[in-house]
Design a protein around this motif. Structure first.
Motif, PDB file in Angstrom:
ATOM      1  N   UNK A 130       0.852  -1.188   0.000  1.00  0.00           N
ATOM      2  CA  UNK A 130       0.000   0.000   0.000  1.00  0.00           C
ATOM      3  C   UNK A 130       0.890   1.241   0.000  1.00  0.00           C
ATOM      4  N   UNK A 131       0.307   2.366  -0.373  1.00  0.00           N
ATOM      5  CA  UNK A 131       1.071   3.609  -0.516  1.00  0.00           C
ATOM      6  C   UNK A 131       1.557   4.113   0.840  1.00  0.00           C
ATOM      7  N   UNK A 132       2.832   4.501   0.900  1.00  0.00           N
ATOM      8  CA  UNK A 132       3.416   5.065   2.127  1.00  0.00           C
ATOM      9  C   UNK A 132       3.685   6.555   1.998  1.00  0.00           C
ATOM     10  N   UNK A 133       3.485   7.090   0.793  1.00  0.00           N
ATOM     11  CA  UNK A 133       3.881   8.462   0.520  1.00  0.00           C
ATOM     12  C   UNK A 133       5.223   8.534  -0.171  1.00  0.00           C
ATOM     13  N   UNK A 134       6.012   7.462  -0.084  1.00  0.00           N
ATOM     14  CA  UNK A 134       7.303   7.364  -0.774  1.00  0.00           C
ATOM     15  C   UNK A 134       7.168   6.287  -1.847  1.00  0.00           C
ATOM     16  N   UNK A 135       7.183   6.669  -3.131  1.00  0.00           N
ATOM     17  CA  UNK A 135       6.951   5.673  -4.185  1.00  0.00           C
ATOM     18  C   UNK A 135       7.990   4.562  -4.223  1.00  0.00           C
ATOM     19  N   UNK A 190     -17.649  -5.083  -8.172  1.00  0.00           N
ATOM     20  CA  UNK A 190     -16.403  -5.559  -7.562  1.00  0.00           C
ATOM     21  C   UNK A 190     -15.243  -5.444  -8.531  1.00  0.00           C
ATOM     22  N   UNK A 191     -15.472  -5.815  -9.788  1.00  0.00           N
ATOM     23  CA  UNK A 191     -14.394  -5.748 -10.769  1.00  0.00           C
ATOM     24  C   UNK A 191     -13.981  -4.307 -11.028  1.00  0.00           C
ATOM     25  N   UNK A 192     -14.922  -3.380 -10.936  1.00  0.00           N
ATOM     26  CA  UNK A 192     -14.607  -1.970 -11.158  1.00  0.00           C
ATOM     27  C   UNK A 192     -13.705  -1.409 -10.066  1.00  0.00           C
ATOM     28  N   UNK A 193     -13.680  -2.081  -8.911  1.00  0.00           N
ATOM     29  CA  UNK A 193     -12.865  -1.600  -7.794  1.00  0.00           C
ATOM     30  C   UNK A 193     -11.592  -2.439  -7.596  1.00  0.00           C
ATOM     31  N   UNK A 194     -11.268  -3.257  -8.574  1.00  0.00           N
ATOM     32  CA  UNK A 194     -10.014  -3.994  -8.491  1.00  0.00           C
ATOM     33  C   UNK A 194     -10.143  -5.490  -8.450  1.00  0.00           C
ATOM     34  N   UNK A 195     -11.379  -6.005  -8.302  1.00  0.00           N
ATOM     35  CA  UNK A 195     -11.580  -7.440  -8.352  1.00  0.00           C
ATOM     36  C   UNK A 195     -11.849  -8.070  -6.991  1.00  0.00           C
ATOM     37  N   UNK A 209     -10.199  -1.612  -1.409  1.00  0.00           N
ATOM     38  CA  UNK A 209      -9.530  -2.369  -2.477  1.00  0.00           C
ATOM     39  C   UNK A 209      -8.605  -1.500  -3.321  1.00  0.00           C
ATOM     40  N   UNK A 210      -8.993  -0.252  -3.516  1.00  0.00           N
ATOM     41  CA  UNK A 210      -8.183   0.661  -4.316  1.00  0.00           C
ATOM     42  C   UNK A 210      -6.841   0.995  -3.656  1.00  0.00           C
ATOM     43  N   UNK A 211      -6.747   0.757  -2.346  1.00  0.00           N
ATOM     44  CA  UNK A 211      -5.503   1.041  -1.625  1.00  0.00           C
ATOM     45  C   UNK A 211      -4.402   0.034  -1.936  1.00  0.00           C
ATOM     46  N   UNK A 212      -4.774  -1.142  -2.434  1.00  0.00           N
ATOM     47  CA  UNK A 212      -3.805  -2.198  -2.687  1.00  0.00           C
ATOM     48  C   UNK A 212      -3.120  -1.951  -4.027  1.00  0.00           C
ATOM     49  N   UNK A 213      -1.818  -1.680  -3.975  1.00  0.00           N
ATOM     50  CA  UNK A 213      -1.059  -1.431  -5.201  1.00  0.00           C
ATOM     51  C   UNK A 213      -0.687  -2.739  -5.874  1.00  0.00           C
ATOM     52  N   UNK A 214      -0.257  -3.704  -5.075  1.00  0.00           N
ATOM     53  CA  UNK A 214       0.120  -5.016  -5.611  1.00  0.00           C
ATOM     54  C   UNK A 214       0.054  -6.031  -4.476  1.00  0.00           C
ATOM     55  N   UNK A 215       0.214  -7.314  -4.835  1.00  0.00           N
ATOM     56  CA  UNK A 215       0.136  -8.345  -3.798  1.00  0.00           C
ATOM     57  C   UNK A 215       0.921  -9.584  -4.177  1.00  0.00           C
ATOM     58  N   UNK A 216       1.269 -10.363  -3.151  1.00  0.00           N
ATOM     59  CA  UNK A 216       1.777 -11.727  -3.277  1.00  0.00           C
ATOM     60  C   UNK A 216       0.922 -12.576  -2.343  1.00  0.00           C
ATOM     61  N   UNK A 217       0.029 -13.389  -2.913  1.00  0.00           N
ATOM     62  CA  UNK A 217      -0.955 -14.111  -2.125  1.00  0.00           C
ATOM     63  C   UNK A 217      -0.872 -15.598  -2.426  1.00  0.00           C
TER      64      UNK A 217
END
Length: 435
Positions: A130-135, A190-195, A209-217
């Protein structure tokens, strides 16, 4: 039930993926007075101090600094790994079918026994960014749903009468997990908000859901570790290979932490052994060597202290071994096949797939004698190709003496493996004697 087996079961149940395994280990280290060091910081290490280093959130390296001078004393290292074969969820994973049934697009991690994953309740664990403010430095949230949300349904025998005569499986076709069925409007929203994957995880964590930039699940079987056998002599769980060895090493380090030792004691838990160890947190990386060099430098002003310490060191590379299977005697070497309940096994291969040589094996046998533990030997059937593990990979980074060993288990790389209760307790005794 023995308290150390109860603790093992708790640790296995908590460690549903590599990230959770490292979190579990770090929590125990914190409770035992270890403090975390970061690679980007300067290290202040005093004799007898307890520290650990985390890499990628999925590998951890704990040590108790020796009370002796680095150049005159070595490292006593136990290595294992945090990862196990599983299924990982791909990006854009949702696949919508008839009746609103949603499957997930997944990828196989490591070399698992695929058909053992059918018709089990599956949950999800892993990490999201998730975003920390530092990319350049996103925040990490490690999670575990701790509830079954998926299953991989098998095809009925009526549609494949030859299923019990051999059943080749395609990961892309046969192994896709189903998470449920949904209405058209719910699917679109649901799909419109990232799945669905992001929504399920976000709802659990308490973010959008929009807060999640990427994942390893990772998908994991939602089944607890348990005893088995008339006398409770076996235990079953997912991820026994290699978390049982990692946790035996952890238990030994905790049990001996208050005992003074001139050598530096190290527990090295790598990641990605099941895919070849070729990552920044794997055994092919310089992470362990770099850490040991910094430890040696912190306790000595001599330029060659690290190299002299390595020359005095020994490593136990701990990765579970294949137990003799009573239904498949022909698969095993006729004179070197360890049995469950017979104690830890030294792993030997004449083509150097393991680091074990006669000297390393002799050291481990002596440790077993000191601990009052029986020692077995595993050698592959001469017509069966064997795998490799951490030991010989690490000797490409450090010219250590050492031994490859492991406790004998059944169904290695199954969704649910079987091991021996007393073998685990014996491994702790040997590791404690070493530390």
């Amino acid at each position: 039930m023995d308290k150390k087996i109860e603790k093992l079961f708790d640790w296995l149940d908590l460690s549903t993926c590599n990230f959770r395994a490292v979190d579990t280990i770090c929590r125990e280290l914190d409770n035992a007075g270890f403090s975390e060091l970061r690679q980007e910081d300067s290290w202040d290490i005093i004799p007898g101090s307890r520290h650990y280093v985390v890499k990628n959130g999925s590998a951890v390296f704990a040590f108790i600094a020796g009370t002796g001078k680095a150049g005159e004393n070595g490292f006593r290292i136990i290595s294992a790994h945090s990862d196990s074969p599983c299924f990982k969820i791909k990006p854009n994973a949702e696949m919508v079918g008839d009746g609103g049934v949603v499957r997930l697009n997944i990828e196989k991690y490591g070399g698992g026994i695929l058909y053992t994953w059918f018709d089990r309740p599956l949950s999800m664990s892993g990490r999201v960014m998730v975003d920390s403010g530092n990319p350049l430095l996103p925040d990490t949230i490690v999670f575990d749903l701790q509830r079954p949300v998926a299953t991989i349904p098998h095809l009925a025998i009526h549609f494949n009468r030859a299923v019990n005569e051999g059943n080749p499986l395609s990961v892309q076709k046969d192994m896709l997990p189903v998470i449920g069925y949904f209405g058209k409007d719910e699917i679109e929203k649901t799909m419109a908000r990232g799945g669905f994957v992001k929504k399920i995880v976000a709802d659990h964590i308490g973010i959008l859901p929009e807060d999640i930039i990427d994942y390893e699940i990772t998908l994991y079987p939602f089944e607890k570790a348990s005893l088995c056998g008339v006398k409770g002599e076996y235990f079953q769980s997912g991820r026994i290979d290699d978390l049982s060895m990692a946790f035996a090493g952890l238990q030994a380090l905790l049990d001996t932490a208050d005992t003074e030792c001139e050598d530096t004691r190290v527990l090295a838990i790598f990641d990605n052994e099941e895919t070849g160890s070729g990552t920044k947190q794997g055994a092919h990386s310089p992470i362990l060597r770099d850490m040991l060099e910094r430890v040696a430098n912190a306790s000595s002003n001599e330029r060659d202290a690290f190299f002299r310490a390595v020359a005095r060191s020994f490593m136990i590379s701990a990765d579970d071994a294949h137990a003799w299977h009573p239904n498949y005697n022909e698969k095993y070497d006729p004179t070197n096949h360890p049995v469950i309940g017979g104690g830890p096994a030294v792993k030997i291969n004449s083509n150097c797939k393991y680091m074990t040589d006669a000297q390393g094996a002799a050291v481990f046998r002596n440790l077993c004698r000191k601990a009052g533990v029986e020692c077995q030997v595993f050698v592959n059937h001469s017509d069966v190709a064997g795998g490799s593990t951490l030991g010989n990979i690490l000797t490409g980074q450090l010219d250590l003496r050492g031994v490859d060993m492991g406790n004998p288990i059944w169904a290695m790389h199954s969704a649910r493996e079987t091991a021996g209760v007393f073998d685990h307790l014996d491994a702790i005794k040997v590791f404690s004697a070493f530390f």
